[in-house]
Each structure stands twice: as structure tokens, then as C-alpha cells.
Design a protein around this motif. Sequence first.
Motif, PDB file in Angstrom:
ATOM      1  N   TYR A 193       0.765  -1.044   0.057  1.00 60.51           N
ATOM      2  CA  TYR A 193       0.026   0.104   0.079  1.00 60.51           C
ATOM      3  C   TYR A 193       0.980   1.420  -0.079  1.00 60.51           C
ATOM      4  CZ  TYR A 193       0.337  -0.699   5.232  1.00 60.51           C
ATOM      5  OH  TYR A 193       0.817  -0.744   6.331  1.00 60.51           O
ATOM      6  N   ARG A 194       2.175   1.079   0.013  1.00 55.30           N
ATOM      7  CA  ARG A 194       3.222   2.255  -0.163  1.00 55.30           C
ATOM      8  C   ARG A 194       4.461   1.527  -0.941  1.00 55.30           C
ATOM      9  NH1 ARG A 194       6.314   6.202   3.974  1.00 55.30           N
ATOM     10  NH2 ARG A 194       7.575   7.152   2.459  1.00 55.30           N
ATOM     11  N   SER A 195       4.845   2.350  -1.943  1.00 52.55           N
ATOM     12  CA  SER A 195       5.846   1.990  -2.650  1.00 52.55           C
ATOM     13  C   SER A 195       6.715   3.080  -2.863  1.00 52.55           C
ATOM     14  CB  SER A 195       5.481   1.492  -4.190  1.00 52.55           C
ATOM     15  OG  SER A 195       6.621   1.123  -4.941  1.00 52.55           O
ATOM     16  N   GLU A 196       8.024   3.019  -2.558  1.00 54.84           N
ATOM     17  CA  GLU A 196       9.073   4.253  -2.605  1.00 54.84           C
ATOM     18  C   GLU A 196      10.238   3.514  -3.355  1.00 54.84           C
ATOM     19  OE1 GLU A 196       8.894   7.067  -1.991  1.00 54.84           O
ATOM     20  OE2 GLU A 196       7.058   7.157  -0.642  1.00 54.84           O
ATOM     21  N   ILE A 197      10.974   3.986  -4.371  1.00 56.75           N
ATOM     22  CA  ILE A 197      11.947   3.921  -5.006  1.00 56.75           C
ATOM     23  C   ILE A 197      13.158   4.719  -4.742  1.00 56.75           C
ATOM     24  CG2 ILE A 197      11.077   2.447  -6.856  1.00 56.75           C
ATOM     25  CD1 ILE A 197      11.711   4.772  -8.803  1.00 56.75           C
ATOM     26  N   PRO A 201       2.659 -13.754  14.747  1.00 55.19           N
ATOM     27  CA  PRO A 201       1.814 -12.980  13.776  1.00 55.19           C
ATOM     28  C   PRO A 201       2.561 -12.297  12.886  1.00 55.19           C
ATOM     29  CG  PRO A 201       1.501 -12.487  16.046  1.00 55.19           C
ATOM     30  CD  PRO A 201       2.480 -13.576  16.079  1.00 55.19           C
ATOM     31  N   VAL A 202       1.831 -11.840  11.595  1.00 57.06           N
ATOM     32  CA  VAL A 202       2.227 -11.072  10.560  1.00 57.06           C
ATOM     33  C   VAL A 202       1.098 -10.249  10.355  1.00 57.06           C
ATOM     34  CG1 VAL A 202       3.375 -10.467   8.542  1.00 57.06           C
ATOM     35  CG2 VAL A 202       4.459 -12.200  10.363  1.00 57.06           C
ATOM     36  N   GLU A 203       1.260  -8.918  10.398  1.00 59.52           N
ATOM     37  CA  GLU A 203       0.025  -8.192   9.481  1.00 59.52           C
ATOM     38  C   GLU A 203       0.607  -7.067   8.609  1.00 59.52           C
ATOM     39  OE1 GLU A 203      -4.179  -6.044  10.410  1.00 59.52           O
ATOM     40  OE2 GLU A 203      -2.967  -6.698  12.215  1.00 59.52           O
ATOM     41  N   HIS A 204       1.334  -6.269   9.353  1.00 61.42           N
ATOM     42  CA  HIS A 204       1.923  -4.952   8.561  1.00 61.42           C
ATOM     43  C   HIS A 204       3.495  -5.202   8.322  1.00 61.42           C
ATOM     44  CE1 HIS A 204      -2.037  -2.837   8.349  1.00 61.42           C
ATOM     45  NE2 HIS A 204      -2.052  -3.423   9.508  1.00 61.42           N
ATOM     46  N   HIS A 254      16.981   4.819   8.289  1.00 56.44           N
ATOM     47  CA  HIS A 254      15.742   4.681   7.570  1.00 56.44           C
ATOM     48  C   HIS A 254      14.813   3.929   8.380  1.00 56.44           C
ATOM     49  CE1 HIS A 254      18.833   5.460   4.236  1.00 56.44           C
ATOM     50  NE2 HIS A 254      18.141   6.405   4.168  1.00 56.44           N
ATOM     51  N   LEU A 255      15.174   2.932   8.713  1.00 56.93           N
ATOM     52  CA  LEU A 255      14.160   1.938   9.478  1.00 56.93           C
ATOM     53  C   LEU A 255      13.514   2.658  10.751  1.00 56.93           C
ATOM     54  CD1 LEU A 255      12.835  -0.666   9.969  1.00 56.93           C
ATOM     55  CD2 LEU A 255      14.768  -1.444  11.420  1.00 56.93           C
ATOM     56  N   ARG A 256      13.859   3.573  11.252  1.00 55.26           N
ATOM     57  CA  ARG A 256      13.376   4.133  12.302  1.00 55.26           C
ATOM     58  C   ARG A 256      12.465   5.188  11.889  1.00 55.26           C
ATOM     59  NH1 ARG A 256      18.796   4.183  14.485  1.00 55.26           N
ATOM     60  NH2 ARG A 256      18.845   2.988  16.558  1.00 55.26           N
ATOM     61  N   GLN A 257      12.937   5.792  10.657  1.00 52.62           N
ATOM     62  CA  GLN A 257      11.879   6.780   9.959  1.00 52.62           C
ATOM     63  C   GLN A 257      10.871   5.937   9.356  1.00 52.62           C
ATOM     64  OE1 GLN A 257      12.291  10.228   9.851  1.00 52.62           O
ATOM     65  NE2 GLN A 257      10.047  10.264   8.588  1.00 52.62           N
ATOM     66  N   GLU A 271       6.734   6.685  10.236  1.00 51.25           N
ATOM     67  CA  GLU A 271       5.729   7.188   9.102  1.00 51.25           C
ATOM     68  C   GLU A 271       4.688   5.635   9.299  1.00 51.25           C
ATOM     69  OE1 GLU A 271       7.628   7.641   5.549  1.00 51.25           O
ATOM     70  OE2 GLU A 271       9.040   9.239   6.349  1.00 51.25           O
ATOM     71  N   HIS A 272       4.939   4.658   9.666  1.00 52.12           N
ATOM     72  CA  HIS A 272       4.189   3.717   9.817  1.00 52.12           C
ATOM     73  C   HIS A 272       4.147   2.948  10.922  1.00 52.12           C
ATOM     74  CE1 HIS A 272       2.949   3.783   5.718  1.00 52.12           C
ATOM     75  NE2 HIS A 272       4.354   4.124   5.288  1.00 52.12           N
ATOM     76  N   PRO A 273       3.626   3.247  12.072  1.00 53.47           N
ATOM     77  CA  PRO A 273       3.648   2.770  13.466  1.00 53.47           C
ATOM     78  C   PRO A 273       3.031   1.367  13.349  1.00 53.47           C
ATOM     79  CG  PRO A 273       2.275   4.638  13.490  1.00 53.47           C
ATOM     80  CD  PRO A 273       2.836   4.842  12.155  1.00 53.47           C
TER      81      PRO A 273
END
Length: 340
Positions: free
Chosen positions: A137-141, A214-217, A231-234, A238-240
Motif C-alpha cells: 500500500y506504499r511503494s518508494e524507490i 503473527p504478521v500483519e503489516h 531509514h528503518l526508524r523513519q 511513518e508507519h507505526p
Amino acid sequence: MTKNKDVIQALDTLTGGRVVKSLHDITGGDHPFVIMKSSNIPGKEVIEIPGLIYGNPEKEINKLAVTMTLTEGSIELAGATGVDAIVAHHPIAEAANSGGVPLKNYLDLYGLSVFELHESFHGLHPGIPFLHGHKVYRSEICFGGLHGNVLFVGQAYPKVNTLGDMLSRLDTFMDFKEEEEVTNREKVIKQAESTIETTLVTRGRILIGEEESPVEHILHIFPHTGFSPDHLRQAVKEHPEADTVLASISRVYEGHPLIETARELGLHFIVGNSHALEILENGLPLAYALDSLLPEVEVVVFRERITSTSLHEMGNQYMKDYGESMASKYLVNKATQVIL
């Protein structure tokens, strides 16, 4: 009759206009997918140029190969099997991708044209996340402003509920059982029990969590692109909602800062398919697209298979004797006259 210029048009069509169409696209400095890649090692940088790298646009093409990385092996295979053009995913560099000699010399010898399509192909299809079990649901290059730093954020498919489900899904799609059978037969035939193969030793595994976790997001990252702990922290900021980090194409091993950062943030961490399987993940969609857009052209896929074998199990007895003789007479004993 299909020509190189038709291949250019097909690549431009499937990328939505990302292919280089003129010299100005290369020299003008404003084409978003003409990208310098450099580690600041003198003389080793390369410029990505999506499209035709070498060949006459008017040359007729009857058989085309899709590969990940152009090598002397793929050039030889193309020459021996009547391939007219090779589309490589990874960027092509003088000598590095042509057996140490100028590209022109080698490609002209077999009448080959070559194309490349790397960053310009990324983000065009959701296949890699799909294979790993999540819908993006989000894609960044260009995450964090770093070109080629890909980040997918996705939600697990309904039947992918745990980390173990993700690994099982990869086992099914990649058919690791077949790869194991091929390698085991090779060990017997060549009497080389030490032989191991890339796709098998780089199979997915769980670094933080259990098969039942369990896995969801999912935050889907590619460590070799420069994705960092910051980058991971950012991404988490952005996606808690994220609960799992998935690393694929490249991976990380125990002790890597990304693992420790994921642990600090309370995330599961799993590694998926390695770069050795990108010929299936990205190569097959590219090949099927070209097959559809160029119906008169026969499309084949070049796949590398890399193995590791103990030195003393490598080759038959003739080749073992040959290797040892050349080393002892001409490489180790420098007092011996070298025959040029």
C-alpha cells in the motif's frame, strides 16, 4: 520483422516512458533514470542507461534473451544458441560485463545487441511483495532521498498469518525441493559432496521471532540499496502499524545494526529470497511482457547457477592434476621459466 528499435519501444511501453530515446537524455543531466552509480573507487563508476546500450536500431531481432547480469557466460550462450539481443536487468559496464575485453569486440563477434533496464524497471509491478505474501500500500524507490533505496509497505494476505506462512509460501513458489534434488544429484555424479548452491544456502529464515509469530503489516526493505537503521526508524515513525521487517534480494546476518534496530523497535525480522532468485522475481515478468509486446520474437531466459565446491573435489582427475601442475610449475615456483 522486429528490429532493435521495436525492442526499445517495447521497453519504453512497459516502463511507461522511462527509456532513453536520445543522446541528450544521457548527456543533458535531467533524465531521472540515467543514474551514476559509484562507491568512489577510481575508475569503477558506471552510468545506468535504460534502453539500448549497444547495437544498430535497425538490426533485425528474431531471438531475445532476458538475464539479470550480462557476463561472458551469457554472451557465449547467446552466440551458441542464435540469440540476437540480450536484455539485462543490471547496468552494463565496459569489460566488467564482457570477460575483461571491450564490449564492442565481444558483441560484434557474435552479432549481439544489448539492452539494460534496472532502476527504470523497479516499482512497475508488485511481484516481489506478492511472492513474499503481502499486498503493497506504499511503494518508494527513493526512500530517504537515496536513489534506488526501495521500500515497500504492505499488509499480509489473508492466508499469510505468521512468519512461518511467509517461508512456506516462498518454498512453494521457488520450488526449493527441485533445487535440492538437482544439487544432490550433482554431488553424486561429480563425486563432490562439498557442493553447495546459492539459492539453497540463502533460503529465507527468521532472525527475530518464531514461525508462529503473527504478521500483519510489513516493512519490506533491500539492505544492499543503502537502507540504514535511521531509514528503518523513519519508516516505523511513518508507519507505526508495522510489526515485521522483511529483507529480500540482499540480506543481513547476525550482528548487523538493522537487526538490532528492529529488536529495539519491537519488530519481527525475516529474510526472504536472495538476489540469486531475482531472475524469477523480476526476470520472468519482464520476459513475459516482452513476449507479449514482441510476438514475432522468440524470448528465452538466461539463469545463472552458482555453486561452491571444495578445491580438492573440483573437476575430474585430469583437471585436478592440471590445476596442481600449472600452480606448482609456473605460479608457486617463480624460479621456473614461464612459457608465454
